[in-house]
Design a protein around this motif. Structure first.
Motif, PDB file in Angstrom:
ATOM      1  N   ALA A  97      -8.173   3.396  -2.086  1.00 14.04           N
ATOM      2  CA  ALA A  97      -7.086   4.107  -1.420  1.00 14.04           C
ATOM      3  C   ALA A  97      -7.147   5.609  -1.687  1.00 14.04           C
ATOM      4  O   ALA A  97      -6.234   6.336  -1.314  1.00 14.04           O
ATOM      5  CB  ALA A  97      -5.740   3.543  -1.874  1.00 14.04           C
ATOM      6  N   GLN A 251      -4.142  12.219  -4.835  1.00 16.92           N
ATOM      7  CA  GLN A 251      -3.908  11.615  -3.517  1.00 16.92           C
ATOM      8  C   GLN A 251      -2.457  11.152  -3.521  1.00 16.92           C
ATOM      9  O   GLN A 251      -2.100  10.202  -4.226  1.00 16.92           O
ATOM     10  CB  GLN A 251      -4.857  10.447  -3.297  1.00 16.92           C
ATOM     11  CG  GLN A 251      -4.642   9.718  -2.003  1.00 16.92           C
ATOM     12  CD  GLN A 251      -5.713  10.030  -0.973  1.00 16.92           C
ATOM     13  OE1 GLN A 251      -6.877  10.225  -1.296  1.00 16.92           O
ATOM     14  NE2 GLN A 251      -5.322  10.087   0.288  1.00 16.92           N
ATOM     15  N   ARG A 253       1.063   9.758  -1.916  1.00 14.01           N
ATOM     16  CA  ARG A 253       1.691   9.019  -0.825  1.00 14.01           C
ATOM     17  C   ARG A 253       3.183   8.994  -1.076  1.00 14.01           C
ATOM     18  O   ARG A 253       3.667   8.199  -1.866  1.00 14.01           O
ATOM     19  CB  ARG A 253       1.161   7.606  -0.772  1.00 14.01           C
ATOM     20  CG  ARG A 253      -0.131   7.583  -0.071  1.00 14.01           C
ATOM     21  CD  ARG A 253      -0.570   6.205   0.256  1.00 14.01           C
ATOM     22  NE  ARG A 253      -1.906   6.349   0.762  1.00 14.01           N
ATOM     23  CZ  ARG A 253      -2.961   6.507   0.003  1.00 14.01           C
ATOM     24  NH1 ARG A 253      -2.861   6.471  -1.291  1.00 14.01           N
ATOM     25  NH2 ARG A 253      -4.138   6.687   0.533  1.00 14.01           N
ATOM     26  N   LEU A 337       0.331  -7.994  -6.946  1.00 12.24           N
ATOM     27  CA  LEU A 337      -0.767  -7.594  -6.070  1.00 12.24           C
ATOM     28  C   LEU A 337      -1.804  -6.772  -6.840  1.00 12.24           C
ATOM     29  O   LEU A 337      -3.008  -7.001  -6.737  1.00 12.24           O
ATOM     30  CB  LEU A 337      -0.198  -6.783  -4.904  1.00 12.24           C
ATOM     31  CG  LEU A 337      -1.225  -6.213  -3.949  1.00 12.24           C
ATOM     32  CD1 LEU A 337      -1.713  -7.306  -3.031  1.00 12.24           C
ATOM     33  CD2 LEU A 337      -0.658  -5.070  -3.152  1.00 12.24           C
TER      34      LEU A 337
ATOM     35  N   ASP B 202      -5.177  -6.321   1.184  1.00  9.60           N
ATOM     36  CA  ASP B 202      -3.762  -6.389   0.793  1.00  9.60           C
ATOM     37  C   ASP B 202      -3.361  -5.134   0.028  1.00  9.60           C
ATOM     38  O   ASP B 202      -2.288  -4.575   0.232  1.00  9.60           O
ATOM     39  CB  ASP B 202      -3.508  -7.608  -0.108  1.00  9.60           C
ATOM     40  CG  ASP B 202      -3.579  -8.908   0.668  1.00  9.60           C
ATOM     41  OD1 ASP B 202      -3.582  -8.845   1.909  1.00  9.60           O
ATOM     42  OD2 ASP B 202      -3.651  -9.971   0.029  1.00  9.60           O
ATOM     43  N   TYR B 203      -4.244  -4.724  -0.881  1.00 10.21           N
ATOM     44  CA  TYR B 203      -3.956  -3.532  -1.681  1.00 10.21           C
ATOM     45  C   TYR B 203      -3.796  -2.318  -0.771  1.00 10.21           C
ATOM     46  O   TYR B 203      -2.836  -1.551  -0.887  1.00 10.21           O
ATOM     47  CB  TYR B 203      -5.082  -3.327  -2.692  1.00 10.21           C
ATOM     48  CG  TYR B 203      -5.046  -1.999  -3.413  1.00 10.21           C
ATOM     49  CD1 TYR B 203      -4.030  -1.705  -4.321  1.00 10.21           C
ATOM     50  CD2 TYR B 203      -6.018  -1.028  -3.187  1.00 10.21           C
ATOM     51  CE1 TYR B 203      -3.991  -0.494  -4.978  1.00 10.21           C
ATOM     52  CE2 TYR B 203      -5.990   0.183  -3.840  1.00 10.21           C
ATOM     53  CZ  TYR B 203      -4.971   0.450  -4.735  1.00 10.21           C
ATOM     54  OH  TYR B 203      -4.940   1.653  -5.371  1.00 10.21           O
ATOM     55  N   LEU B 204      -4.729  -2.158   0.174  1.00  8.39           N
ATOM     56  CA  LEU B 204      -4.652  -1.003   1.064  1.00  8.39           C
ATOM     57  C   LEU B 204      -3.434  -1.083   1.968  1.00  8.39           C
ATOM     58  O   LEU B 204      -2.836  -0.070   2.307  1.00  8.39           O
ATOM     59  CB  LEU B 204      -5.935  -0.896   1.886  1.00  8.39           C
ATOM     60  CG  LEU B 204      -7.140  -0.416   1.082  1.00  8.39           C
ATOM     61  CD1 LEU B 204      -8.398  -0.451   1.909  1.00  8.39           C
ATOM     62  CD2 LEU B 204      -6.911   0.994   0.549  1.00  8.39           C
ATOM     63  N   ALA B 206      -0.589  -2.338   1.095  1.00 12.77           N
ATOM     64  CA  ALA B 206       0.589  -2.004   0.296  1.00 12.77           C
ATOM     65  C   ALA B 206       0.613  -0.521  -0.063  1.00 12.77           C
ATOM     66  O   ALA B 206       1.668   0.102  -0.109  1.00 12.77           O
ATOM     67  CB  ALA B 206       0.611  -2.852  -0.974  1.00 12.77           C
ATOM     68  N   ILE B 207      -0.543   0.048  -0.335  1.00 16.60           N
ATOM     69  CA  ILE B 207      -0.615   1.419  -0.842  1.00 16.60           C
ATOM     70  C   ILE B 207      -0.852   2.403   0.298  1.00 16.60           C
ATOM     71  O   ILE B 207      -0.406   3.541   0.251  1.00 16.60           O
ATOM     72  CB  ILE B 207      -1.753   1.535  -1.883  1.00 16.60           C
ATOM     73  CG1 ILE B 207      -1.565   0.525  -3.000  1.00 16.60           C
ATOM     74  CG2 ILE B 207      -1.854   2.929  -2.460  1.00 16.60           C
ATOM     75  CD1 ILE B 207      -0.251   0.626  -3.720  1.00 16.60           C
ATOM     76  N   GLY B 208      -1.554   1.976   1.312  1.00 15.55           N
ATOM     77  CA  GLY B 208      -1.892   2.884   2.392  1.00 15.55           C
ATOM     78  C   GLY B 208      -3.349   3.285   2.318  1.00 15.55           C
ATOM     79  O   GLY B 208      -3.897   3.445   1.232  1.00 15.55           O
ATOM     80  N   ARG B 209      -3.990   3.387   3.462  1.00 11.47           N
ATOM     81  CA  ARG B 209      -5.395   3.781   3.480  1.00 11.47           C
ATOM     82  C   ARG B 209      -5.500   5.265   3.172  1.00 11.47           C
ATOM     83  O   ARG B 209      -4.561   6.004   3.394  1.00 11.47           O
ATOM     84  CB  ARG B 209      -5.997   3.499   4.852  1.00 11.47           C
ATOM     85  CG  ARG B 209      -6.013   2.042   5.101  1.00 11.47           C
ATOM     86  CD  ARG B 209      -6.727   1.617   6.340  1.00 11.47           C
ATOM     87  NE  ARG B 209      -6.638   0.161   6.336  1.00 11.47           N
ATOM     88  CZ  ARG B 209      -7.535  -0.620   5.764  1.00 11.47           C
ATOM     89  NH1 ARG B 209      -8.608  -0.102   5.195  1.00 11.47           N
ATOM     90  NH2 ARG B 209      -7.386  -1.912   5.755  1.00 11.47           N
ATOM     91  N   PRO B 210      -6.651   5.709   2.653  1.00 13.58           N
ATOM     92  CA  PRO B 210      -6.794   7.148   2.409  1.00 13.58           C
ATOM     93  C   PRO B 210      -6.724   7.892   3.737  1.00 13.58           C
ATOM     94  O   PRO B 210      -7.249   7.424   4.741  1.00 13.58           O
ATOM     95  CB  PRO B 210      -8.178   7.268   1.770  1.00 13.58           C
ATOM     96  CG  PRO B 210      -8.877   5.999   2.058  1.00 13.58           C
ATOM     97  CD  PRO B 210      -7.841   4.958   2.296  1.00 13.58           C
ATOM     98  N   ASN B 211      -6.001   8.986   3.735  1.00 20.11           N
ATOM     99  CA  ASN B 211      -5.916   9.719   5.006  1.00 20.11           C
ATOM    100  C   ASN B 211      -6.082  11.197   4.751  1.00 20.11           C
ATOM    101  O   ASN B 211      -6.273  11.624   3.627  1.00 20.11           O
ATOM    102  CB  ASN B 211      -4.583   9.443   5.686  1.00 20.11           C
ATOM    103  CG  ASN B 211      -3.426   9.819   4.795  1.00 20.11           C
ATOM    104  OD1 ASN B 211      -3.627  10.149   3.618  1.00 20.11           O
ATOM    105  ND2 ASN B 211      -2.234   9.796   5.305  1.00 20.11           N
TER     106      ASN B 211
END
Ligand code: FMN
Ligand code: SF4
Ligand code: FES
Lengths: 445, 211
Positions: A97, A251, A253, A337, B202-204, B206-211
């Motif tokens: 991520a 990073q 969010r 998770l 699932d992790y991505l 929940a956390i969000g993809r890198p953007n």
């Protein structure tokens, strides 16, 4: 496309530099902007020992997550007798991520190459490897082009700046496991082996790649080392916090937006989150440190973002990821998770790694499914302590963080879930958790 | 024939008598534990957990550690990806495999193995040649092999083992560790992600993809 967050104009940016329109692979433009000045200073005026002294004076700490003093590693690698030494730049970016390191390699390839060359000069190494996640094709392309240009110009290659010393820099794409970010695992992969950590000591600085002293350094650490030699240790010390000077890439969010930012270490979490947009409602929780990060309550928003401070509250810098959850997020679901992710990525080499992390995951699953065992709360504490005490690498230790931070800060939620849900299920026996012992009662009504 | 008739019987009986009064050597197991040679490790047996699932994760660590290559694993690996050879007869089959023969010093080609392999090994031979047969470049060789075949066929892995002088367990054990390698042809339809891929998704989520 990575969105860079706007930071206050007063914040220095040793890593990303001034945002310029110039092509980052254009060597002439980079040299005009000061690239390789640090290497020139290192080779022409500072002996290798002088470089290590300068890095030590700057107080530079590794940006790979643990914040280990960089000068210590270089000193050990330089002092260990060997026929060959290696520099490995860890650009894997394990957290899927987070793209901070890939972005840095794309934006500042010459800064990295200069940092690699400085580290190689300081420890007396003639070959360096930059390991990059194979899917980051743009970073790989730019680095390869930049290495070619720097070699042609004589900054690296057969004769580094006319010093008679050789330095070959190679980009190696690696992929296929989260654990590749861990330094000894990365070295195993570079040797063509199964990626499982090694017992330390000996640390890689003494015995690393192909059993030679090896300095493994995060991409940001190396770019900062180049900046320090260019601008001086004192200028670096002026940024960030006294214990951990300099900047770091995060990073972020937030609930209102997301992106990557370069922030001075010691900046409060609240200020960092606000870079991504302000939101009136406080987040339910913060996840700081990536998949194995700590889950923190909103009351800790004023904690300075730095190595020791985060460790003290049960989180860590880790991958540089800072996530604010929504106001009604379920922290225990999140912890489950994360634990599942970490357990799945554990390499399988040791018992705490192969079995301990899996048991943690099972406990979390039971708690969330409403079928906890009466002993689960105690087991969680004991198992986490055992894993921390007996782990071979940091991954297992960190895998305990999501659950243990929930235990520490979200005890009411945990206790509510530890109460079994069987009450409303007619015909079933009710199991109550009382003082850790299990007693069964006849169904009511 | 002895000179005095019956002497043989007397001798035999005297031995019997002497032994009769000597201390017994039969071990009263389990009251007395048997003496076991120091390097005896018992018979290899995979264990099952309380749910009846095999505890073995097919991580190949035991096969990699075994100095005489007598261990090879079977089953499905921890990501549920690959069914390797399994069953008692296979145990003996393993001994006839190329790498085992090679290590035992025999040069007998295994006809069954040659017959069984249905993939064109010319591709992997060329890859090995390009990589200098260097075991340190194993990941590179595996990646090129997967690019050539679309997956890592067992026959190709065996060729890599042979060509680089690396135990098969090392080659398979290394390849099975990295998520990007697969041991079966890619599915022709888009299936749902499974195993670790699903957890990462699932992790991505929940956390969000890198953007
Ligand atoms: C599970 C795990 C994952 C890691 N991932 C990374 C990573 O993606 N990038 C990185 O630079 N360091 C990562 N590290 C830290 C490295 O082991 C190592 O400490 C670091 O590369 C050293 O560089 P530094 O001193 O410059 O921080 C990871 C460590 C662990 C335990
Ligand atoms: S393959 Fe791994 S899990 Fe299975 S028995 Fe061997 S060491 Fe144990
Ligand atoms: S030893 Fe397996 S993940 Fe650390």
């Amino acid at each position: 496309m990575t969105s860079l967050l706007k930071t206050p104009a007063a914040w220095p940016r040793p890593l990303l530099g001034k945002a310029s329109a110039a092509d980052p692979v254009d060597l002439d433009a980079a040299v005009k902007a000061g690239a390789f000045d640090g290497l020139k200073k290192a080779v022409r005026t500072l002996a290798p020992a002088g470089v290590v002294a300068e890095i030590r004076a700057s107080g530079l700490r590794g940006r790979g997550g643990a914040g280990f003093p960089t000068a210590d590693k270089w000193q050990v690698a330089a002092a260990t007798p060997a026929d060959r030494r290696y520099v490995v730049a860890n650009g894997y970016g394990a957290d899927p991520a987070v793209r901070t390191d890939a972005l840095l390699m794309e934006m500042n390839p010459y800064g990295l190459i200069e940092g690699v060359a400085i580290a190689a000069w300081a420890i007396g190494s003639d070959s360096a490897i930059i390991a990059v996640r194979a899917t980051e094709t743009e970073a790989i392309r730019r680095l390869e082009a930049a290495i070619g240009a720097a070699e042609e110009a004589g900054f690296i290659g057969a004769d580094v700046l006319g010093s008679g010393r050789e330095l070959m820099v190679e980009v190696r794409p690696v992929q296929g496991a989260y654990m590749l970010g861990e330094e000894t695992v990365l070295l195993k992969a570079l040797e063509g082996k199964r990626g499982q950590p090694e017992q330390r000591p000996p640390h890689p600085a003494e015995r690393g790649l192909f059993s030679r002293p090896t300095v493994v350094q995060n991409i940001q650490t190396l770019v900062l080392a180049a900046w320090i030699l260019r601008e001086g240790a004192a200028a670096f010390r002026a940024i960030g916090s006294p214990d951990a000077p300099g900047t770091i890439l995060v990073q972020v969010r937030g609930t209102a937006g997301s992106g990557i930012a370069e922030v001075p270490l010691g900046t409060p979490l609240r200020v960092i989150l606000e870079l991504a947009g302000k939101n009136a409602a406080a987040p339910r929780a913060l996840l700081v440190g990536g998949p194995s990060g700590g889950i923190l309550p909103a009351e800790l928003l004023d904690t300075p973002y730095s190595f020791a401070e985060l460790r003290a509250i049960g989180a860590h810098v880790g991958s540089g990821s800072i996530v604010a959850t929504g106001t009604n997020a379920d922290v225990l679901e999140l912890a489950e998770l994360l634990t599942r992710f970490c357990a799945g990525e554990a390499c399988g080499k040791t018992i705490p790694c192969r079995i301990g992390t899996r048991r943690l995951e099972e406990i979390a699953t039971r708690i969330n499914a409403g079928t906890p065992r009466p002993t689960d709360a105690d087991l969680l504490v004991e198992l986490s302590a055992d894993i921390v005490a007996s782990a071979l690498c940091d991954h297992e230790r960190l895998t305990t963080l999501p659950l243990s931070s929930v235990m520490r800060y979200f005890r009411p939620e945990l206790d509510a879930k530890l109460q079994p849900v069987a009450e409303h299920t007619a015909g079933r026996q009710r199991i109550a958790v009382a003082d850790g012992e299990r007693r069964t009662e006849a169904p009511t009504a | 024939m002895s000179l005095i008739p019956g002497l043989g019987i007397v001798r035999g009986m005297s031995l019997t008598l002497r032994r009769f009064f000597q201390p017994k050597v039969t071990h009263l197991y389990p009251e007395m534990p048997a003496e076991i040679p120091p390097k005896f490790r018992g018979r290899l047996q995979l264990l099952y957990d309380e749910h009846g699932t095999l505890k073995c994760e097919t991580c190949f660590q035991c096969a990699q550690a075994c100095p005489i290559e007598c261990i090879d694993m079977g089953g499905v690996d921890s990501k549920g990806r690959y069914a390797v050879h399994w069953g008692a007869s296979e145990t003996y089959g393993e001994r006839r495999e190329e790498s085992a023969l090679r290590r035992s010093g025999r040069t007998v080609p295994d006809a069954a193995y040659e017959h069984w392999s249905s993939v064109d090994l010319g591709l992997v031979d060329a890859i090995l040649h390009d990589a200098d047969h260097d075991p340190k470049r194993l990941l590179e060789i595996l990646a090129a092999t997967q690019a050539a075949y679309g997956y890592l066929p067992v026959a190709a892995l065996k060729r890599i083992s042979f060509g680089t002088g690396t135990w098969y367990a090392m080659v398979y054990g290394t390849a099975s560790y990295y998520d990007n390698f697969r041991f079966q042809p890619p599915a022709t339809t888009d299936g749902a992600a499974s195993g670790r891929g699903q957890v990462e998704a699932d992790y991505l989520a929940a956390i969000g993809r890198p953007n």
